[in-house]
Design an enzyme around this catalytic site. Structure first.
Site, short mmCIF file in Angstrom:
data_model
loop_
_atom_site.label_atom_id
_atom_site.label_comp_id
_atom_site.label_asym_id
_atom_site.label_seq_id
_atom_site.Cartn_x
_atom_site.Cartn_y
_atom_site.Cartn_z
N SER A 1 0.99 -1.06 0.07
CA SER A 1 0.04 0.00 -0.18
C SER A 1 1.01 1.40 0.02
O SER A 1 1.76 1.37 -0.95
CB SER A 1 -0.97 -0.02 1.29
OG SER A 1 -1.86 1.09 1.08
N THR A 2 0.61 1.99 0.98
CA THR A 2 1.52 3.39 1.04
C THR A 2 2.74 2.92 1.08
O THR A 2 3.56 2.20 1.75
CB THR A 2 1.08 4.22 2.25
OG1 THR A 2 -0.11 4.52 2.21
CG2 THR A 2 1.88 5.59 2.20
N HIS B 1 -2.74 -1.23 -3.15
CA HIS B 1 -3.77 -0.28 -3.19
C HIS B 1 -3.42 1.21 -3.92
O HIS B 1 -2.57 1.69 -3.63
CB HIS B 1 -3.96 0.19 -1.52
CG HIS B 1 -4.31 -1.01 -0.63
ND1 HIS B 1 -3.83 -0.81 0.64
CD2 HIS B 1 -4.92 -2.22 -0.96
CE1 HIS B 1 -4.40 -2.08 1.25
NE2 HIS B 1 -4.90 -2.79 0.26
N MET C 1 -0.14 1.25 5.00
CA MET C 1 -1.20 1.75 6.17
C MET C 1 -2.21 0.52 6.64
O MET C 1 -2.53 -0.16 5.62
CB MET C 1 -1.83 2.81 5.94
CG MET C 1 -1.07 4.14 6.13
SD MET C 1 -2.01 5.57 5.54
CE MET C 1 -3.57 5.56 6.29
N ASP D 1 -4.58 -4.62 6.05
CA ASP D 1 -5.14 -5.56 4.85
C ASP D 1 -4.01 -6.43 4.60
O ASP D 1 -2.71 -5.98 4.38
CB ASP D 1 -5.41 -4.64 3.85
CG ASP D 1 -6.21 -5.54 2.56
OD1 ASP D 1 -6.90 -6.40 3.00
OD2 ASP D 1 -5.82 -5.08 1.47
#
Length: 347
Positions: free
Chosen positions: A162-163, A188, A281, A284
């Site tokens: 993600s991030t 993401h 973050m 997930d």
């Protein structure tokens, strides 16, 4: 309670500055301390206000956001969240910004959008908390092993991020040879960004990288990136493994979700899989990685020191889902070790 994250909002549109400010100000843990209409105003505001985080428009007069971002990362490194139009051109610029060192990117809202800027406030708070050294240059990757030097086994690789995932995925996948194991990825990312990201990875990496399509066969030398936005990526069909794009509600607030991908890989491949969770973050992917490990898969997690955000890998580690925690620079090589064919045959 920690002090609110102090944010400078930079955008040439007064309307957009007002909207971003309103969205951020609705969170009591965020304090918008100033606004700027272009890079020149922003430079002075950064000197005067010393913000924790900057939100930065990509397209601005006098100096565009990418050029200004490079100056920030060179002269005064700090967390920057880019604000981009949701177009192909905007996606390309956003990906370039992430490679330069931006913390994350968000898309400008479409007319009538119910939740403009989505989780921008959460991203700002995460950016303010990060201890990442933004000034550290990214080392040039070592060349991947040649096709002749790597004998691929029968394992499937599944990666979630993600991030910070753009830089992390580039670092991992540039270690892969052209005959890498079939690899599926959920990152993401806004819907319009994943096609551009897949194209960018395809240019930078030895294997073929493509946006996943429903029914695409998993093949040696190919990497499949989940399309952003409307469906989840799964794998199915044990006799001839392939990608499936499924309509389901968001999981852990995400669609596509890393957990959905990892769950399907655990069920399909069991011990013939390697699961990897990278910077991001939230949580997930943590439960799905644990399911993979319980099914006999090998599992890896990015360590705290090299994560932009030690969220997803931290939760996975705390659940016992991670077999090994490694620095980002070591993950690609470890995946190859885990997926290489044994000398007496293939795994």
């Amino acid at each position: 309670m920690s002090a609110p994250a102090r944010v400078l909002v930079v955008d040439d549109s007064p309307t957009m500055r007002g909207l971003i400010t309103a969205v951020l100000s609705s969170d009591p843990e965020v304090n918008v301390i100033g606004q700027a209409g272009d890079a020149l105003e922003a430079r002075e505001a950064i000197k005067r206000l010393n913000p924790d985080v900057v939100t930065l428009d990509i397209e601005m007069p006098n100096m565009n956001g990418l050029d200004f971002l490079e100056k920030i990362m060179t002269l005064r490194p700090m967390p920057v969240i880019m604000v981009s139009t949701m177009t192909h051109r905007g996606a390309e610029a956003s990906l370039a910004a992430l490679e330069i060192g931006a913390f994350d990117c968000v898309g400008k809202p479409a007319p009538g959008e119910l939740r403009p800027f989505g989780d921008l406030a959460e991203k700002v708070k995460a950016a303010a908390r990060t201890q990442r050294q933004f000034s550290q240059p990214v080392a040039a990757p070592a060349p991947p092993p040649s096709v002749a030097d790597f004998r691929v086994g029968r394992k499937i690789v599944a990666i979630g991020s993600s991030t910070g995932g753009v830089e992390a995925l580039i670092a991992v996948l540039q270690k892969f040879p052209a005959n890498c194991p079939p690899t599926v990825i959920t990152q993401h990312m806004p819907p319009t960004f994943t096609k551009s990201f897949a194209e960018r990875l395809n240019r930078l990496c030895a294997p073929v990288v493509q946006e996943a399509t429903d029914g695409a066969r998993l093949e040696i030398g190919k990497i499949y990136l989940a399309p952003g936005g409307e469906r989840h990526l799964q794998v199915s069909n044990a006799s001839a493994p392939c990608c499936r794009l499924v309509d389901r509600a968001p999981v852990n607030g995400h669609r596509p979700s890393v957990d959905v991908l990892f769950d399907s890989v655990a069920e399909l491949a069991g011990r013939n899989a390697v699961g990897v969770i990278l910077t991001g973050m939230g949580r997930d992917g943590a439960a799905g990685l644990l399911k993979m490990r319980h099914a006999g898969a090998r599992t890896l997690g990015q360590n705290e020191k090299t994560c932009v955000v030690y969220g997803m890998p931290r939760v996975a580690h705390e659940l016992g889902a991670v077999e090994q925690q490694l620095p980002l620079s070591a993950i690609g090589e470890e995946i190859l070790k885990m997926t290489a064919a044994r000398k007496e045959g293939t795994e």
